[in-house]
Motif scaffolding. Sequence first.
Motif, PDB file in Angstrom:
ATOM      1  N   PHE A 107      -2.654  -2.024  -5.191  1.00 42.73           N
ATOM      2  CA  PHE A 107      -2.683  -0.600  -4.859  1.00 42.73           C
ATOM      3  C   PHE A 107      -2.109   0.265  -5.982  1.00 42.73           C
ATOM      4  O   PHE A 107      -2.061   1.483  -5.867  1.00 42.73           O
ATOM      5  CB  PHE A 107      -1.915  -0.360  -3.553  1.00 42.73           C
ATOM      6  CG  PHE A 107      -2.415  -1.212  -2.431  1.00 42.73           C
ATOM      7  CD1 PHE A 107      -3.593  -0.897  -1.778  1.00 42.73           C
ATOM      8  CD2 PHE A 107      -1.736  -2.357  -2.055  1.00 42.73           C
ATOM      9  CE1 PHE A 107      -4.072  -1.687  -0.748  1.00 42.73           C
ATOM     10  CE2 PHE A 107      -2.205  -3.159  -1.033  1.00 42.73           C
ATOM     11  CZ  PHE A 107      -3.378  -2.826  -0.390  1.00 42.73           C
ATOM     12  N   ARG A 111       0.846  -1.205   0.000  1.00 40.19           N
ATOM     13  CA  ARG A 111       0.000   0.000   0.000  1.00 40.19           C
ATOM     14  C   ARG A 111       0.879   1.252   0.000  1.00 40.19           C
ATOM     15  O   ARG A 111       0.649   2.193  -0.764  1.00 40.19           O
ATOM     16  CB  ARG A 111      -0.915   0.009   1.218  1.00 40.19           C
ATOM     17  CG  ARG A 111      -1.844   1.217   1.265  1.00 40.19           C
ATOM     18  CD  ARG A 111      -2.775   1.213   2.473  1.00 40.19           C
ATOM     19  NE  ARG A 111      -3.643   0.060   2.455  1.00 40.19           N
ATOM     20  CZ  ARG A 111      -3.644  -0.903   3.384  1.00 40.19           C
ATOM     21  NH1 ARG A 111      -2.808  -0.852   4.396  1.00 40.19           N
ATOM     22  NH2 ARG A 111      -4.469  -1.910   3.300  1.00 40.19           N
ATOM     23  N   GLU A 120     -10.055  -0.269  -0.435  1.00 42.73           N
ATOM     24  CA  GLU A 120      -8.641  -0.375  -0.078  1.00 42.73           C
ATOM     25  C   GLU A 120      -7.798   0.679  -0.777  1.00 42.73           C
ATOM     26  O   GLU A 120      -6.808   1.127  -0.255  1.00 42.73           O
ATOM     27  CB  GLU A 120      -8.094  -1.752  -0.469  1.00 42.73           C
ATOM     28  CG  GLU A 120      -8.634  -2.871   0.362  1.00 42.73           C
ATOM     29  CD  GLU A 120      -8.029  -4.198  -0.063  1.00 42.73           C
ATOM     30  OE1 GLU A 120      -6.879  -4.203  -0.517  1.00 42.73           O
ATOM     31  OE2 GLU A 120      -8.708  -5.211   0.050  1.00 42.73           O
TER      32      GLU A 120
END
Length: 181
Positions: A142, A135, A180
């Motif tokens: 991501f 992330r 997310e």
Amino acid sequence: MTDDTKPIRKPPRKVTPAYLQRAALAYLERYASSAENLRRVLRRKVDKRCRLRGEDPAEFHELIDEVVAKSLRSGLIDDTRYAQARVATLRRRGGSARAIQAKLSAKGVDRSTIAEALEGEDGDEEQAAARAFARRRKLGPFRPGERAPYRDKDLAAMARAGFRFDVARNVIDQESTEDEV
């Protein structure tokens, strides 16, 4: 009329036990430290001061050891507590177990203390750290845009960070969800 000579600089004061204690407290006020790391910091300070004074720094190593021992006795430094705190911090930032071991070893924490700090973890912490790393670096699920051409590069970045291949593959190959990203 210009004078090209620099003024003579006064040499620093002599290293004393009080100076070493103040230096240790000043360092520990700002940074968490292991015993060995504090010893290294104090040795660097003593080496610099002795170099400027023209003295032998080896005479002060015993004083440094006394200051470190006093800090250990008083609870100012505790390698176990330091290792546990660093493990928690580095895990949140996305550190792998291998990277954490390397960083703690570099700070002078012994292997048994490192193993003890990492002992209570299971595979979920490693997986969560890998997700946090991905992330933070915008890897795998991501990554904005097309992911497929960058899969091998993303896996390589995870491997360089110390994650096992199976953990890295699980994170990189995950499907991205809207909440997310």
